[in-house]
Design a protein around this motif. Structure first.
Motif, mmCIF file in Angstrom:
data_model
loop_
_atom_site.group_PDB
_atom_site.id
_atom_site.type_symbol
_atom_site.label_atom_id
_atom_site.label_comp_id
_atom_site.label_asym_id
_atom_site.label_seq_id
_atom_site.Cartn_x
_atom_site.Cartn_y
_atom_site.Cartn_z
ATOM 1 N N SER A 63 57.683 46.781 12.594
ATOM 2 C CA SER A 63 57.834 45.272 12.178
ATOM 3 C C SER A 63 59.197 45.043 12.720
ATOM 4 O O SER A 63 59.461 43.625 13.019
ATOM 5 C CB SER A 63 57.908 45.485 10.437
ATOM 6 N N ARG A 64 60.109 45.807 13.027
ATOM 7 C CA ARG A 64 61.496 45.264 13.537
ATOM 8 C C ARG A 64 61.240 45.101 14.987
ATOM 9 O O ARG A 64 62.000 44.319 15.665
ATOM 10 C CB ARG A 64 62.470 46.389 13.195
ATOM 11 N N LYS A 65 60.194 45.515 15.792
ATOM 12 C CA LYS A 65 59.970 45.377 17.056
ATOM 13 C C LYS A 65 59.419 44.073 17.433
ATOM 14 O O LYS A 65 59.769 43.134 18.364
ATOM 15 C CB LYS A 65 59.315 46.473 17.860
ATOM 16 N N LYS A 66 58.332 43.982 16.479
ATOM 17 C CA LYS A 66 57.546 42.503 16.482
ATOM 18 C C LYS A 66 57.252 41.880 15.205
ATOM 19 O O LYS A 66 56.833 42.547 14.375
ATOM 20 C CB LYS A 66 56.075 43.057 16.969
ATOM 21 N N PRO A 67 57.799 40.751 15.118
ATOM 22 C CA PRO A 67 57.679 40.000 13.966
ATOM 23 C C PRO A 67 56.175 39.587 13.658
ATOM 24 O O PRO A 67 55.171 39.549 14.529
ATOM 25 C CB PRO A 67 58.273 38.834 14.128
ATOM 26 N N GLU A 68 55.669 39.498 12.263
ATOM 27 C CA GLU A 68 54.551 39.197 11.836
ATOM 28 C C GLU A 68 53.370 39.971 12.191
ATOM 29 O O GLU A 68 52.488 39.382 12.726
ATOM 30 C CB GLU A 68 54.328 37.604 12.507
ATOM 31 N N ILE A 69 53.399 41.345 12.081
ATOM 32 C CA ILE A 69 52.316 42.027 12.558
ATOM 33 C C ILE A 69 51.436 42.230 11.142
ATOM 34 O O ILE A 69 52.015 41.914 10.006
ATOM 35 C CB ILE A 69 53.069 43.287 12.928
ATOM 36 N N SER A 70 50.233 42.371 11.276
ATOM 37 C CA SER A 70 49.261 42.581 10.353
ATOM 38 C C SER A 70 49.788 43.472 9.263
ATOM 39 O O SER A 70 49.960 44.717 9.658
ATOM 40 C CB SER A 70 47.665 42.690 10.652
ATOM 41 N N PRO A 71 49.596 43.381 7.828
ATOM 42 C CA PRO A 71 49.949 44.352 7.056
ATOM 43 C C PRO A 71 49.434 45.700 7.246
ATOM 44 O O PRO A 71 48.249 45.707 7.339
ATOM 45 C CB PRO A 71 49.885 43.619 5.489
ATOM 46 N N LEU A 72 49.991 46.766 6.488
ATOM 47 C CA LEU A 72 49.433 47.922 6.237
ATOM 48 C C LEU A 72 48.364 48.064 5.248
ATOM 49 O O LEU A 72 48.640 47.714 4.068
ATOM 50 C CB LEU A 72 50.539 48.947 6.265
ATOM 51 N N PRO A 73 47.303 48.675 5.337
ATOM 52 C CA PRO A 73 46.558 48.638 3.955
ATOM 53 C C PRO A 73 47.088 49.423 2.925
ATOM 54 O O PRO A 73 47.992 50.407 3.287
ATOM 55 C CB PRO A 73 45.316 49.540 4.767
ATOM 56 N N VAL A 74 46.712 49.281 1.881
ATOM 57 C CA VAL A 74 47.414 49.294 0.472
ATOM 58 C C VAL A 74 47.075 51.296 0.167
ATOM 59 O O VAL A 74 46.025 51.535 0.664
ATOM 60 C CB VAL A 74 46.795 48.880 -0.750
#
Length: 837
Positions: free
Chosen positions: A660-671
């Motif tokens: 997330s710090r490398k690329k903004p707005e990545i798809s969220p991790l499954p719960v």
């Protein structure tokens, strides 16, 4: 056989029999002598000429200083052109008279004190030299022409292997012998000398046969015992391959021709040739990585010795290679000692073996000291009644204290009981832990001890315990002992899962996936086995099969049986090198309980679940190499799989946050939810793992694209700044400037572009994210007056930093941006003073 079937001329044969000398064991072997005498008389030959009597040195076979032994009788063949030496060459180490058969009468045991004891059971051990006999028959044109030289290698046994080596290497075998050792000392490495090439042919051909047969029998190259013998043989062959021009793995390619030539008499090589070739290829590839570097190191050592030759051997004579040299080759490059000795002999040197062994002993001692494993203070056998183990059926019992010994630490004792449910550490399974309760006369508890380890000394179980409350028990007292049931449940689940894993590897990977070691604890299991690396699909398939067998809820049972009977049953897994008693315990999974008809059966003294469903979900968490040719699987099951899933979820979250710090707005991790069943937790882990793999690819692609865009922007902006500076400095001799929002990369881009338009010295400074960057560039024509590195060394401390570089280009940095103007003024003054001088 020899005379009537193979048609050896009887007059060329000589037999030897044992006749003891002074103080030598046993007596004259009259029985063997009379038997040979009858045979020679029937052939109209004089037994007095054709029977040679020898003492212990030649005709008393011993396997070592101690052990089974006895007199022997040999058959020798006279290979001289006329065949009339009348036995003069027998046992004289003369190639013109060769032993082809030996009969050893095993009838004594050699004792350590030098005496010999008659064995209760005696037998004859017979051995015929297959290669020698073949060489004689083929080398004499079916025993008709003895004018030539007989060689073991000029036969149908080795010729097909030589043909294959010729095809692979492009070199030819010329049947030469290294008659002059000095002639090959410095040529063996290059392969330029034909005798050295022929030696390499013979070594490689001989060693590929040895390796193929041994690996087919289940022996795998390793660092211990017979496995290390194989490793040494293989590495010796690979080194000789250099004489044939091989620098990439080649040895494994010869397995196929060995399988073809030995198909009828050794079908196991053909059946396992793929596994044999892969094992050799793996070993060869591993050694190749260090062989050339090791040879370079060896040559450097030799050059150093040759330089010091007047000091080392001022009066001539043999030169000894120091043991520290041999040890370095062994420790750093994996050269077995005998390989180093071989290479040293080619140079006319000997190796200081004693010095090498001393360094090896020191290394072993360091290894022992580095081990952190705690041990009981009690060593050796203990004079106590054997402990009765109840742990297969009970986790709690009443027991009587036999002995209480002092422990290693304050508050610890070693307790020995007449009976115990505590499993002592062995067979890879960790020991049980639990409690010892010391009851008072009124049934109250007057002492409570925590058992933290259990070990076996002979047949006695020693419980290492820490006093928690009250006092330790006394000899003769009755105590109540209880195993930590939850911990034991995890351990025995992992132990049964280990057996299922072993079975699944045989079913899906290879029957040759031989167990090399294991760890069975409450936290995990590890299983070491001989194999190439498993593919991702193989790991999935093995894990799936183990889980299927767990879900079947198959019965797990054990039964005791005579070892002789278990040994005859090939489907019962047993391990070479283990010591088994007359009665063994067979652990069976599946089939009818205790009927020895399960799909998995192994000799095992550990504790296990009663049915496979008690194990719980199984997960392979790691598969890795721990040594050449040896892999390790780490796995968890049941509640331990649950613990692992929670830990893995945290690791996954950490990876996600890094991305997330490398690329903004990545798809969220499954719960991930840890309140569901373990199987569901593992499914969530798998889903998150797959998502992270996809994200990793996306982020890497984004970074590549972003880096290219950033570099393009950097070059564009740098060129623009350089152009502006060039225009502003027209007619000036120096350029000292502050670049806004610039780091070291930007300053370098600006300077590289500016140099094409401005031929004077350049000093640039910039600040980005509170960090100061400095750069100095001086044309080569001016470095006699002023140097870039000197400028940076002068101004960098002014901004709280340092730097350096070359006279033409230097960089620096600091943390105090408020002093940049001062630093640039100093640089300007240095340049003006230098140019005007």
């Amino acid at each position: 056989m020899v005379v009537e079937r193979w048609k050896f001329p009887a007059q060329r044969l000589y037999a030897t029999v044992y006749k003891p000398g002074p103080n030598e064991p046993s007596e004259f072997d009259r029985e063997a002598h009379d038997h040979w005498a009858r045979l020679f008389q029937e052939a109209d030959l004089d037994p007095k000429i054709h029977i040679v009597r020898s003492g212990k040195a030649d005709n008393f076979w011993m396997m070592g200083d101690t052990g089974p032994c006895g007199p022997c009788s040999e058959l020798h063949v006279d290979l001289t052109p006329d065949g009339d030496t009348r036995g003069a060459l027998v046992n004289k180490n003369d190639p013109r008279c060769i032993e082809i058969w030996n009969l050893v009468f095993i009838q004594f045991n050699a004792n350590p004190d030098g005496t010999f004891t008659a064995l209760p059971q005696r037998h004859v051990d017979t051995g015929m030299g297959f290669e020698r006999t073949t060489a004689i028959i083929q080398g004499t044109k079916n025993l008709t022409d003895f004018s030539g030289t007989v060689s073991n290698y000029e036969t149908d046994i080795f010729r097909p292997i030589f043909d294959e080596i010729e095809k692979l290497s492009g070199k030819k075998y010329a049947s030469t012998l290294p008659s002059d050792q000095s002639a090959i000392r410095n040529k063996g490495q290059s392969g330029s000398d034909q005798s050295a090439i022929d030696v390499a042919f013979r070594v490689v051909a001989d060693h590929i046969r040895a390796l193929s047969f041994a690996i087919a029998d289940g022996i795998i190259p390793s660092n211990e015992g017979r496995g290390y013998v194989l490793r040494r043989i293989l590495r010796r062959a690979v080194r000789y391959g250099r004489s044939l021009g091989f620098h990439e793995p080649f040895f494994f390619k010869l397995v196929d021709i060995v399988a073809k030539t030995m198909d009828d008499v050794f079908p196991e090589v053909r059946a396992k040739k793929k596994a044999i070739a892969e094992t050799i290829r793996r070993e060869e590839k591993s050694f190749n990585k260090t062989l050339d570097k090791g040879i370079e190191e060896f040559n450097s050592m030799m050059q150093a010795l040759e330089r010091d030759l007047p000091k080392v051997a001022p009066l001539g004579g043999s030169v000894i290679m120091p043991g520290r040299f041999a040890f370095k080759l062994y420790d750093t490059y994996g050269f077995p000692l005998d390989l180093t000795e071989l290479m040293a002999r080619e140079r006319g040197l000997t190796v200081d073996v004693a010095g090498f062994e001393k360094l090896m002993d020191e290394q072993r001692e360091r290894g022992r000291k580095a081990q952190k494993k705690e041990t009981l203070a009690v060593e050796g056998e203990i004079a106590a009644t054997p402990t009765k183990f109840l742990g297969y059926d009970f986790l709690e019992t009443e027991a009587v204290v036999e002995t209480v010994l002092p422990g290693q630490k304050a508050g610890e004792v070693a307790v020995i009981l007449d009976r115990t449910p505590f499993y002592a550490e062995m067979g890879g399974q960790v020991s049980d832990r639990g409690l010892v309760h010391v009851p008072g006369h009124d049934r109250t508890e007057i002492g409570r001890l925590l058992v933290i380890d259990t070990q076996k000394r002979g047949d006695v179980f020693v419980h290492r315990a820490k006093v928690m409350d009250g006092r330790a028990p006394e000899p003769g007292e009755a105590v109540r002992v209880s195993v930590d049931a939850d911990r034991r449940r995890l351990i025995q689940g992992h132990h049964t899962a280990t057996h299922l894993l072993h079975w699944a590897l045989h079913e899906l990977v290879s029957k040759d996936a031989t167990q090399k070691g294991s760890y069975v604890g409450p936290d995990k299991l590890t299983f070491d086995f001989s194999s190439a690396a498993l593919t991702r699909q193989q790991k999935r398939d093995v894990e799936r099969l183990v889980n299927e067998k767990i879900a079947e809820n198959a019965p797990v049972s054990w039964t005791e049986t005579p070892y002789a009977e278990a040994r005859r049953r090939k489907e019962i897994q047993q391990f070479f090198g283990e010591k088994y008693g007359d009665t063994v315990r067979v652990l069976q999974i599946g089939g009818d309980p205790k009927k020895l008809n399960g799909y998995s059966m192994e000799l095992c003294g550990g504790t296990h679940v009663r049915s496979t469903s008690e194990i719980g979900p199984f997960r392979i968490v790691k598969e890795e190499a721990i040594a050449a040719g040896t892999r390790r699987i780490e796995a968890v099951s049941g509640d331990a799989a649950r613990v692992w899933a929670n830990e893995e979820a945290q690791r996954q979250q950490g990876k996600f946050e890094t991305m997330s710090r490398k690329k903004p707005e990545i798809s969220p991790l499954p719960v991930f939810t840890n309140t569901v069943e373990t199987v569901e937790m593992l499914k969530q882990i798998d889903a998150r793992g797959a998502h992270l793999e996809k994200l990793d690819v996306d982020v890497r692609e984004w970074e590549k694209k972003h880096v290219k865009e950033a570099e393009a922007d950097l070059r564009t902006r740098g060129a623009q700044i350089a152009n502006e500076l060039a225009m502003s400095k027209v007619g000036q001799k120096i350029c000292v400037a502050k670049i806004p929002d610039a780091d070291g990369k930007m300053l370098q881009v600006v300077a590289d572009t500016l140099k094409q338009k401005f031929d004077g010295p350049i000093v640039l400074a910039g600040v980005k994210e509170k960090t100061v960057a400095l750069l100095a560039v001086v044309p080569k024509s001016l470095t006699g007056k002023i140097q870039a590195n000197k400028i940076i060394q002068a101004i960098a401390p002014m901004v709280g930093g340092k730097g350096g570089g070359r006279p033409e280009n230097a960089q620096g940095g600091g943390t105090d941006a408020s002093k940049i103007d001062n630093a640039l003024m100093e640089a300007h003054g240095l340049l003006v003073a230098a140019i005007s001088s």
